[in-house]
Structures are given as structure tokens and as C-alpha cells.
Enzyme design. Structure first.
Site, PDB file in Angstrom:
ATOM      1  CB  CYS A   8     -11.527  -7.885  -3.908  1.00 36.47           C
ATOM      2  SG  CYS A   8     -11.184  -7.923  -2.170  1.00 36.47           S
ATOM      3  CG  ASP A  21      -5.204  -4.617  -3.948  1.00 40.46           C
ATOM      4  OD1 ASP A  21      -6.392  -4.461  -4.442  1.00 40.46           O
ATOM      5  OD2 ASP A  21      -4.644  -5.666  -3.475  1.00 40.46           O
ATOM      6  CG  ASP A  41      -1.050   5.767   7.080  1.00 40.04           C
ATOM      7  OD1 ASP A  41      -1.110   5.770   5.736  1.00 40.04           O
ATOM      8  OD2 ASP A  41      -1.956   5.665   7.944  1.00 40.04           O
ATOM      9  CG  ASP A  62       0.084  -3.814   4.573  1.00 42.88           C
ATOM     10  OD1 ASP A  62      -0.627  -4.044   3.682  1.00 42.88           O
ATOM     11  OD2 ASP A  62      -0.528  -3.705   5.590  1.00 42.88           O
TER      12      ASP A  62
HETATM   13  C1  LIG Z   1      -6.474  -5.960   0.085  1.00 45.24           C
HETATM   14  S1  LIG Z   1      -5.296  -5.767   0.848  1.00 45.24           S
HETATM   15  C2  LIG Z   1      -3.877  -5.933   0.126  1.00 45.24           C
HETATM   16  C3  LIG Z   1      -3.662  -7.288  -0.846  1.00 45.24           C
HETATM   17  C4  LIG Z   1      -2.482  -7.277  -1.576  1.00 45.24           C
HETATM   18  N1  LIG Z   1      -2.212  -5.909  -2.479  1.00 45.24           N
HETATM   19  C5  LIG Z   1      -2.003  -8.396  -2.193  1.00 45.24           C
HETATM   20  O1  LIG Z   1      -2.299  -8.651  -3.446  1.00 45.24           O
HETATM   21  O2  LIG Z   1      -1.622  -9.211  -1.421  1.00 45.24           O
HETATM   22  C6  LIG Z   1      -5.140  -4.202   1.723  1.00 45.24           C
HETATM   23  C7  LIG Z   1      -4.018  -4.191   2.734  1.00 45.24           C
HETATM   24  O3  LIG Z   1      -3.921  -2.608   2.798  1.00 45.24           O
HETATM   25  C8  LIG Z   1      -3.546  -2.516   3.817  1.00 45.24           C
HETATM   26  N2  LIG Z   1      -3.630  -0.776   4.254  1.00 45.24           N
HETATM   27  C9  LIG Z   1      -4.761  -0.325   4.634  1.00 45.24           C
HETATM   28  N3  LIG Z   1      -4.626   0.920   4.569  1.00 45.24           N
HETATM   29  C10 LIG Z   1      -3.588   1.415   4.336  1.00 45.24           C
HETATM   30  C11 LIG Z   1      -2.462   2.573   4.808  1.00 45.24           C
HETATM   31  N4  LIG Z   1      -3.176   3.819   4.894  1.00 45.24           N
HETATM   32  N5  LIG Z   1      -1.236   2.271   4.417  1.00 45.24           N
HETATM   33  C12 LIG Z   1      -0.732   1.079   4.255  1.00 45.24           C
HETATM   34  N6  LIG Z   1      -1.248   0.125   4.154  1.00 45.24           N
HETATM   35  C13 LIG Z   1      -2.786   0.039   4.401  1.00 45.24           C
HETATM   36  C14 LIG Z   1      -3.839  -3.225   4.922  1.00 45.24           C
HETATM   37  O4  LIG Z   1      -3.214  -3.682   6.034  1.00 45.24           O
HETATM   38  C15 LIG Z   1      -4.011  -4.371   3.984  1.00 45.24           C
HETATM   39  O5  LIG Z   1      -2.843  -5.415   4.294  1.00 45.24           O
END
Ligand SMILES: C[S@@+](CC[C@H](N)C(=O)[O-])C[C@H]1O[C@@H](n2cnc3c(N)ncnc32)[C@H](O)[C@@H]1O
Length: 418
Positions: free
Chosen positions: A326, A270, A254, A227
Site C-alpha cells: 500500500c 504483502d 519470520d 506473521d
Molecule cells: C501490510 S501487513 C499485512 C497485511 C495483511 N496481508 C492483510 O491483508 O491483513 C504486513 C505484515 O507483515 C508482517 N511481516 C513483516 N516482515 C515479515 C517477515 N519477515 N515474516 C513474517 N511476517 C512479516 C508484519 O508483521 C505485518 O503484520
């Protein structure tokens, strides 16, 4: 009155949420004609504040006092005309049950069932089909606070009445029982990695699905959880430790720059989405048409597509990928999946609703992928709104189908042995 932008936004969102109800109240009470000097928009704001805000309508200005006179009449109209149901779409005002996932890394389903029986909970007989399950949890049999049922698809998921809270329960406090909506659990359930495989959770924080994946893998094999957000990453690390996830390696970076490609066989993607499927988050037609929201959707959809394409192209041993959001908006869901399929010919979709037996809500019509995807619809499925697509490498498709069928046979055999 000092009012900041966020407060103003919250007030307006609440007005949008109740707009259809207010239309009826205004029309039936004739308030605009009776209070003829008042601005219509202001009346809508005042009514919302008076009827549904936490603190009520404050102040003694002339127009505020004029609105306050109508409170009892409005309450009566609401009751007589059953107006609450107009307040939202199938994504709001749905009474969801509470889902508790047994954390099988810390305890067993049997231990939790025993504990619940000691606490005088009554386990209802598990229905045979999803349709019967939904009927049961929407029925009067499910109204008492002390009843629960085991989910018909995800055995480690226990379903309780919406009023049940376990704040005092040791198992809840130590991480053996985790509150997790069924729709969110379906992502790991559909990825279904075997123990000892290598799995990448690309957008993992705060780690709910990561911990579910670890449980499915029985803490064996390798689970990379990535994350990019530092705060969420820190929360995830604490949570995974608390839930006794031991086969995970976490990376605060990233996902597009994640360097370990070689062995990854399963990916969960996700990404951060609009969250428009989440019940209780204000969502209605007026706010959806808002230009800012549309621009935001477009940006999010581009990011989703970039992550999905990267995942499908970069991992040579990738066999299966679950894409989930979601969001209730096709821009972030079906449209992203169609685009990814069109440029990644080596992959195709598995039919989710064949695996999640009895599930009827597929992708919204009009997309190539619609029939293969799963949509969770709050008013039907009693979960948050959620979208899932399962990609599989084409040349593995047969093997995967056989594996799915075998899993289902195993479940049937286990059930029969009980
Ligand atoms: C919907 S949440 C994930 C929820 C998680 N899967 C759970 O069940 O607890 C989306 C996450 O994606 C991360 N995120 C978004 N773009 C990203 C990227 N390019 N690389 C890594 N993390 C990323 C955000 O920081 C966020 O924490």
C-alpha cells in the site's frame, strides 16, 4: 507547555499537509507584514492549529491572540478561492466509497442482497465497464445514503456511499460483511488460487487478505498464514476464527524461516511498507523529501527484495506469486519488482491490467515492469493507493493465460445467465 515528540511530529505533519493552503492565506491576508514581529514558521503552526486541529489554537499569549483575529478572514478566503483542494495530492482528501466484502464463507451474495433490500437499500444497475463504474460512483446518482452497487470486477464486493456505516447490522457484527478496500481485495483476486491448492500468505496479519483467499478457495486445500509479529498474529487468529476460515494453519514466525516448501503453488507477499498510498495518512511532497523518510524507504525496499527473492527461489512448485504494497513510492514497488526479475529468470510478470479489465493505472513509467503492474490511484480509482505485480513461472505462462481467459469467459457466462 509540555509537548512530546509524537505530538510535535503530528503538528508538523499537519502543517506540511496544509502548507500550500497556508501559503495562499498568508499571501492574501498580508498577515506577516501586518504582524511584523512574528516568526513565519510559528505563524504556519498557529494557523494550522487554529484551522484544522481537533482542539483548535489554545492560549492567550499575545501572538496567539493576534492570529485568532484572522480566523473569519481565512475561512472566507478558503471558500472564495476553493483552497481545500490544494491541501493534498491525489492521495489525500479523496472521498472514497465504502467497500464491504461479502464473506462467502459465512453467507451468500444473494442473502446479503436480500437483507439490504429489506433495509430499503437500492441496488443500482451494475455498469458493464470499469470506466462506467467509476463514472457512476463519482456521480450524483451515488450520493444518496441508501444506494449501492456491486463491484464491476470483484462480485463479492459491494460498494456504498462513504457515509454508510453498518455498526448495527448483524451481518457486519458477525463477520458476514467485511470492510475491505477494493485495492486490498485485488491482491487475492489476482492470485486466484483454486480450491484444494496450497497457498502461502507470507505476511498475513491481521488476515484480511488471508480470509479473502480462503473464501476464493472455498475453505478447501491448505492455506499457510505466517506473521512474525506476535500481537498482530494474535489478532489474526481471532479474526480468521470469526470469519470462519477453516483451511488455514497459522505460524508466528519470520517468513524467511518458514519450513514447508514442497507443495506451495501460490504465494501472497504483502509486506510491511511505508503505507504512503493510504488515503488520509498525511502524505505530501515536503514529508516525502524528508531524509528520515528516504532512509526508511530504502530499508523497507531492501526487506521487500529479500522476501521476494526468497519466495521466488525457495519454492520448487511455486507457479504464481502476487507482490503487493500500500505504498505510493516506486522504491518499494516497481524498483523491487525489476530487481527481483533481473535475478529470477524463471519468472515473468502477468499483465495485471489485462486481468482487471479496464484498469488504466499501471506502474510508474521508467521501469522494465511498469506496463505489467497495477497501481491503484485514489483520485482515479476511488480506493487507497496500492501496487500489485503478479509473477508467474515462465514455463507455465501459456497455461496461466488460458486459465485467465477461461475465468473471464466463466464470469461472462454467469453474468449472462443472471
Ligand atoms: C501490510 S501487513 C499485512 C497485511 C495483511 N496481508 C492483510 O491483508 O491483513 C504486513 C505484515 O507483515 C508482517 N511481516 C513483516 N516482515 C515479515 C517477515 N519477515 N515474516 C513474517 N511476517 C512479516 C508484519 O508483521 C505485518 O503484520
Amino acid at each position: 507547555m509540555v509537548i512530546n515528540k509524537l505530538t510535535l511530529n503530528a503538528v508538523l505533519m499537519n502543517v506540511f499537509k496544509w502548507e500550500k493552503v497556508i501559503d495562499v492565506l498568508v499571501e492574501k491576508s498580508n498577515i506577516l507584514e501586518k504582524e511584523n514581529n512574528m516568526d513565519r514558521d510559528l505563524v504556519y503552526v498557529f494557523i494550522t492549529e487554529m484551522m484544522w486541529s481537533k482542539f483548535g489554537l489554545k492560549g492567550n499569549a499575545k501572538n496567539i491572540l493576534a492570529i485568532k483575529k484572522y480566523k473569519n478572514e481565512f475561512l472566507k478566503l478558503m471558500k472564495e478561492n476553493d483552497l481545500e483542494k490544494l491541501s493534498g495530492s491525489k492521495y489525500t482528501k479523496v472521498l472514497k466509497p465504502r467497500f464491504f466484502r461479502v464473506n462467502t464463507l459465512m453467507t451468500t451474495i444473494e442473502e446479503i442482497l436480500e437483507k439490504l433490500l429489506k433495509l430499503k437499500f437500492k441496488k443500482l444497475e451494475s455498469p458493464k465497464s470499469y470506466a462506467e463504474f467509476l463514472e457512476l460512483i463519482k456521480s450524483d446518482k451515488f450520493k444518496p445514503k441508501n444506494v449501492f452497487v456491486q463491484d464491476v470486477h470483484i462480485k463479492e464486493l459491494l460498494v456504498f456511499n462513504s457515509k454508510v456505516k453498518f455498526y448495527e447490522l448483524e451481518e457486519y457484527n458477525n463477520g458476514s460483511l467485511i470492510v475491505q478496500d477494493k485495492a486490498s481485495c485485488l491482491a487475492a483476486y489476482l492470485l486466484n488460487p483454486e480450491p484444494n491448492s496450497t497457498v502461502l500468505d507470507m505476511c498475513a496479519a491481521p488476515g484480511m487478505k488471508t480470509s479473502h483467499l480462503a473464501a476464493i478457495m472455498q475453505n478447501k486445500g491448505k492455506l499457510y498464514a505466517v506473521d512474525r509479529c506476535k500481537d498482530r498474529f494474535n489478532t489474526m487468529q481471532k479474526m480468521l476464527e470469526r470469519y470462519m476460515v477453516q483451511n488455514v494453519e497459522t505460524f508466528n514466525m519470520d517468513a524467511l524461516t518458514f519450513p514447508y516448501y514442497d507443495d506451495v503453488k501460490y504465494i501472497l507477499l504483502d509486506p510491511s511498507c511505508s503505507g504512503s498510498g493510504i488515503v488520509d495518512r498525511v502524505r505530501n511532497d515536503s514529508s516525502q523529501q524528508n531524509q528520515n523518510f528516504q532512509m526508511r524507504l530504502k530499508k523497507l525496499a531492501n526487506v521487500h527484495a529479500q522476501l521476494l527473492n526468497h519466495a521466488l527461489k525457495s519454492y520448487p512448485k511455486l507457479e504464481r506469486l502476487v507482490y503487493s504494497t500500500c505504498s505510493a513510492n516506486h522504491e518499494e514497488n516497481e524498483a523491487v519488482v525489476d530487481e527481483a526479475l533481473s535475478v529470477n529468470g524463471k519468472f515473468k510478470l502477468l499483465d495485471c491490467t489485462k486481468i482487471v479489465k479496464g484498469w488504466t493505472n499501471k506502474g510508474v513509467p521508467g521501469f522494465d515492469c511498469s506496463e505489467m503492474c497495477l497501481n491503484a490511484v485514489p483520485s482515479d480509482d476511488c480506493t487507497n493507493g496500492f501496487f500489485i505485480a503478479v509473477f508467474v513461472r515462465r514455463d507455465l505462462e501459456e497455461k496461466v493465460v488460458v486459465k485467465e481467459e477461461k475465468n473471464i469467459e466463466d464470469i461472462v457466462v454467469k453474468e449472462e445467465k443472471r
